[in-house]
Design an enzyme around this catalytic site. Structure first.
Site, PDB file in Angstrom:
ATOM      1  N   ILE A  61       3.499  -3.431   8.386  1.00  0.00           N
ATOM      2  CA  ILE A  61       4.507  -2.646   7.670  1.00  0.00           C
ATOM      3  C   ILE A  61       4.039  -1.206   7.572  1.00  0.00           C
ATOM      4  O   ILE A  61       2.983  -0.914   7.001  1.00  0.00           O
ATOM      5  CB  ILE A  61       4.763  -3.215   6.263  1.00  0.00           C
ATOM      6  CG1 ILE A  61       5.296  -4.646   6.371  1.00  0.00           C
ATOM      7  CG2 ILE A  61       5.743  -2.341   5.495  1.00  0.00           C
ATOM      8  CD1 ILE A  61       5.507  -5.325   5.038  1.00  0.00           C
TER       9      ILE A  61
ATOM     10  N   LEU B 154       9.317   2.336  -4.280  1.00  0.00           N
ATOM     11  CA  LEU B 154      10.638   1.960  -3.784  1.00  0.00           C
ATOM     12  C   LEU B 154      11.113   0.627  -4.327  1.00  0.00           C
ATOM     13  O   LEU B 154      12.318   0.376  -4.395  1.00  0.00           O
ATOM     14  CB  LEU B 154      10.623   1.919  -2.247  1.00  0.00           C
ATOM     15  CG  LEU B 154      10.283   3.234  -1.541  1.00  0.00           C
ATOM     16  CD1 LEU B 154      10.292   3.034  -0.035  1.00  0.00           C
ATOM     17  CD2 LEU B 154      11.262   4.337  -1.937  1.00  0.00           C
TER      18      LEU B 154
ATOM     19  N   GLY C 180       0.827  -1.206   0.000  1.00  0.00           N
ATOM     20  CA  GLY C 180       0.000   0.000   0.000  1.00  0.00           C
ATOM     21  C   GLY C 180       0.855   1.247   0.000  1.00  0.00           C
ATOM     22  O   GLY C 180       1.692   1.433  -0.869  1.00  0.00           O
TER      23      GLY C 180
ATOM     24  N   VAL D 104       8.830   9.984   4.386  1.00  0.00           N
ATOM     25  CA  VAL D 104       8.817  11.057   5.376  1.00  0.00           C
ATOM     26  C   VAL D 104       9.101  12.405   4.721  1.00  0.00           C
ATOM     27  O   VAL D 104       9.007  13.438   5.359  1.00  0.00           O
ATOM     28  CB  VAL D 104       9.844  10.806   6.506  1.00  0.00           C
ATOM     29  CG1 VAL D 104       9.467   9.600   7.316  1.00  0.00           C
ATOM     30  CG2 VAL D 104      11.246  10.656   5.937  1.00  0.00           C
TER      31      VAL D 104
ATOM     32  N   VAL E  14       2.309 -11.839   2.974  1.00  0.00           N
ATOM     33  CA  VAL E  14       2.580 -12.844   1.952  1.00  0.00           C
ATOM     34  C   VAL E  14       3.586 -13.856   2.501  1.00  0.00           C
ATOM     35  O   VAL E  14       4.677 -13.493   2.949  1.00  0.00           O
ATOM     36  CB  VAL E  14       3.134 -12.192   0.667  1.00  0.00           C
ATOM     37  CG1 VAL E  14       3.550 -13.265  -0.341  1.00  0.00           C
ATOM     38  CG2 VAL E  14       2.088 -11.277   0.050  1.00  0.00           C
TER      39      VAL E  14
ATOM     40  N   LYS F  39       3.263  24.415  -2.131  1.00  0.00           N
ATOM     41  CA  LYS F  39       4.711  24.460  -2.312  1.00  0.00           C
ATOM     42  C   LYS F  39       5.035  25.205  -3.602  1.00  0.00           C
ATOM     43  O   LYS F  39       4.731  24.729  -4.697  1.00  0.00           O
ATOM     44  CB  LYS F  39       5.270  23.035  -2.356  1.00  0.00           C
ATOM     45  CG  LYS F  39       6.751  22.934  -2.694  1.00  0.00           C
ATOM     46  CD  LYS F  39       7.171  21.470  -2.763  1.00  0.00           C
ATOM     47  CE  LYS F  39       8.592  21.317  -3.254  1.00  0.00           C
ATOM     48  NZ  LYS F  39       8.985  19.888  -3.363  1.00  0.00           N
TER      49      LYS F  39
ATOM     50  N   SER G 142       0.473  -5.718   4.279  1.00  0.00           N
ATOM     51  CA  SER G 142       0.617  -6.207   5.636  1.00  0.00           C
ATOM     52  C   SER G 142       0.353  -5.082   6.618  1.00  0.00           C
ATOM     53  O   SER G 142       0.946  -4.006   6.494  1.00  0.00           O
ATOM     54  CB  SER G 142       2.024  -6.767   5.847  1.00  0.00           C
ATOM     55  OG  SER G 142       2.239  -7.059   7.219  1.00  0.00           O
TER      56      SER G 142
ATOM     57  N   PRO H 183      12.164  27.210  -8.712  1.00  0.00           N
ATOM     58  CA  PRO H 183      10.710  27.278  -8.833  1.00  0.00           C
ATOM     59  C   PRO H 183      10.179  26.178  -9.736  1.00  0.00           C
ATOM     60  O   PRO H 183      10.935  25.438 -10.378  1.00  0.00           O
ATOM     61  CB  PRO H 183      10.495  28.650  -9.481  1.00  0.00           C
ATOM     62  CG  PRO H 183      11.687  28.781 -10.389  1.00  0.00           C
ATOM     63  CD  PRO H 183      12.839  28.123  -9.662  1.00  0.00           C
TER      64      PRO H 183
ATOM     65  N   THR I 222      11.248  13.914  -5.944  1.00  0.00           N
ATOM     66  CA  THR I 222      10.862  13.249  -7.191  1.00  0.00           C
ATOM     67  C   THR I 222      10.266  11.862  -6.991  1.00  0.00           C
ATOM     68  O   THR I 222       9.922  11.200  -7.968  1.00  0.00           O
ATOM     69  CB  THR I 222      12.077  13.127  -8.118  1.00  0.00           C
ATOM     70  OG1 THR I 222      13.153  12.496  -7.413  1.00  0.00           O
ATOM     71  CG2 THR I 222      12.525  14.496  -8.604  1.00  0.00           C
TER      72      THR I 222
END
Length: 544
Positions: free
Chosen positions: A85, A376, A55, A90, A228, A121, A82, A141, A387
């Site tokens: 997790i 990730l 998720g 952050v 899993v 932002k 799970s 910018p 990014t």
């Protein structure tokens, strides 16, 4: 589930694991000598099952984009995660692409921002990255239409400054967004101002994941909590099913790996190699500590160099997010926490610090067999330019362009992977430039960064073109780098760092170097700024 190949098409039989029924179906197709077209017609109206493993923001952004794209298609989307997790993210900052995401899924700022303590932002301020006099700080910018009235002067002036003429070429003076950020203003103009301003957001990453989960589930995405314990594969190597700790078996035609740095599907099961960027980027760790929200609410992210990396300052409505991204080869976790607490005046505070490890790099193939890696699991480039979610969106949106669930069309994986790899590598080059061009040299860490020989040929071309006084567009467009960061971004970092000759020649006002009236640009930007409210005031009056 059984997977069979017929000519150039993949027929997926979801028949409650009934292999015999699948075989009968395939034989029936062969005996009829059906063409590939007829096979597509027979499969186009069957249910396609897609399972997302993991998720967080990556998993739920994927789920929401898929359900928005395939809402009227015969596609079943399941997300399994799970409960043990937690969310890794952050950094809590974004580019303007996140605004486009919410527009695509039909969710307004008034709906999601209050739920995530979000703020606006205008861009990112970089403090201490350069020690050159007059260039100790600069602002990067986001692109806006209004820049067409002022930004060309920066590009023009920089050419003459690179030739050694004394003209103002600091980027802050040429962008309205810089003025808005410096004066704590929102990027949302009054109705009478006809120019939209590019902007991103700051937000609580955990709350954003939870909000997106609610939206996706309301729109039909099945959510399963479970760990899993086993993963099954077909004889040809494709993923067949996931087994959860309760014994539940999840079969699917296609899988999306949002399992985090471990890459449970793409890296561990499918054994796609990982390309490390550790020789390009030294930082591999972070420590985060929250602090109270400022009364005067910033509308910019602030990045400030420290001894072994840099610290972020991200304003939310209820708190300020702070963190220190550093190299564990040069600094221990304890040293990093102490240095960050000193910066925040929190040495005696009992506020808990959160320590993180980062795996910087990317997989060789983001889409391999019947699996797509997102977030990730596919790779990570440190959060200096926020990014991470941009790459999530780019990956899933490009995938949705290439993949048709009704046709099971997988023939464009090579092109897709090349596009995403180019995006990762282009962003890596821009991040590397921050370190390689820095003139800070007070620690071994910064000395090693400024002397690091591991930079790409593309980055060398861009910097060499700048130093030679050439137009950057040609150098940037080579190898598709223009698709990662446009010329104005490179002008901001190179001019913002003060990468100019040390000795400058004073010229009179009749010299071609003084083509632009900078006093006029100052007045233009200040008067434009009158159309924007105080950041906190705007949030309280319009969203919260």
């Amino acid at each position: 589930m059984a997977l069979f190949h017929f000519d150039d098409f993949i027929i997926v039989c979801c028949l409650q694991n009934d292999e015999q029924a699948a075989d009968n179906y395939l034989n029936q197709q062969c005996s009829c000598k059906s063409s590939s077209t007829s096979i597509m017609n027979n499969t186009s109206d069957r249910l396609t099952n897609i399972v997302i493993l993991g998720g967080g923001t990556a998993g739920w952004i994927t789920a929401n984009l898929m359900v928005a794209k395939w809402r009227n298609k015969n596609v079943n989307i399941t997300l399994v995660e799970s409960p043990s997790i937690g969310t890794i993210g952050v950094g809590e900052g974004s580019t303007p692409h996140l605004k486009e995401f919410f527009e695509k899924i039909g969710v307004s700022e008034k709906e999601w921002m209050p739920s995530c303590n979000a703020t606006y932002k205008n861009g990112i301020r970089f403090n201490g990255w350069s020690s050159r006099v007059g260039f100790e700080s600069y602002f990067h910018p986001f692109a806006s239409r209004i820049d067409a009235f002022s930004a060309p002067a920066l590009a023009y002036n920089s050419i003459y400054r690179r030739k050694g003429l004394a003209v103002d070429s600091h980027p802050d003076r040429f962008y309205l967004s810089s003025y808005l950020a410096e004066n704590h203003k929102t990027p949302i103009p009054e109705d009478n101002f006809p120019f939209p301003i590019g902007y991103g957001y700051h937000f609580d990453a955990t709350l954003l994941g939870q909000y997106l989960a609610r939206v996706a589930k309301l729109r039909g995405v099945t959510h399963i909590e479970g760990k899993v314990t086993d993963i099954g594969k077909h004889a040809n190597g494709d993923i067949a099913f996931l087994v959860l700790d309760g014994g539940q078996k999840l079969s699917a035609d296609f899988f999306v790996d949002c399992s985090g740095f471990g890459g449970e599907l793409i890296q561990k099961q499918l054994e796609v190699p990982f390309v490390s960027f550790k020789n390009n980027l030294f930082n591999d760790s972070a420590v985060a500590i929250p602090s109270p929200a400022n009364t005067k609410l910033n509308s910019q992210t602030i990045s400030t160099t420290l001894k072994y990396g840099w610290a972020w300052d991200i304003p939310l409505t209820n708190r300020t997010g702070n963190g220190y991204v550093y190299s564990s080869a040069h600094c221990s976790a304890e040293q990093a926490e102490i240095e960050l607490r000193e910066k925040l005046n929190l040495l005696d505070s009992e506020v808990e610090a959160r320590h993180l490890k980062m795996k910087v790099g990317r997989v060789e193939q983001h889409w391999h067999r019947n699996c797509l890696a997102v977030g990730l699991s596919q790779g990570f480039i440190e959060p200096l330019e926020a990014t991470a979610l941009l790459l999530v969106q780019e990956t899933i949106e490009k995938f949705l362009e290439h993949y048709d669930p009704s046709l099971r069309e997988w023939n464009s994986r090579k092109e897709f992977n090349a596009e995403i790899n180019n995006k990762f590598d282009g962003i890596r080059d821009y991040i590397v430039a921050h370190y390689r061009l820095s003139s800070r040299d007070d620690t071994e860490y910064w000395q090693m960064n400024s002397e690091n020989p591991n930079i790409s040929d593309q980055l060398k071309r861009i910097v060499n073109a700048w130093v030679a006084g050439e137009d950057l567009s040609d150098a940037i467009s080579q190898n598709g780098a223009k698709n990662s960061y446009p010329p104005f971004s490179w002008h901001c970092i190179l001019a913002g760092y003060g990468v100019f000759p040390n000795q400058l020649i004073e010229v009179d006002e009749n010299n071609p170097a003084h083509k632009y009236d900078l006093d006029y640009i100052d007045d233009f930007i200040i008067r434009c700024g009158l159309n924007f409210k105080d950041h906190r005031e705007f949030l309280e009056d319009n969203l919260y």
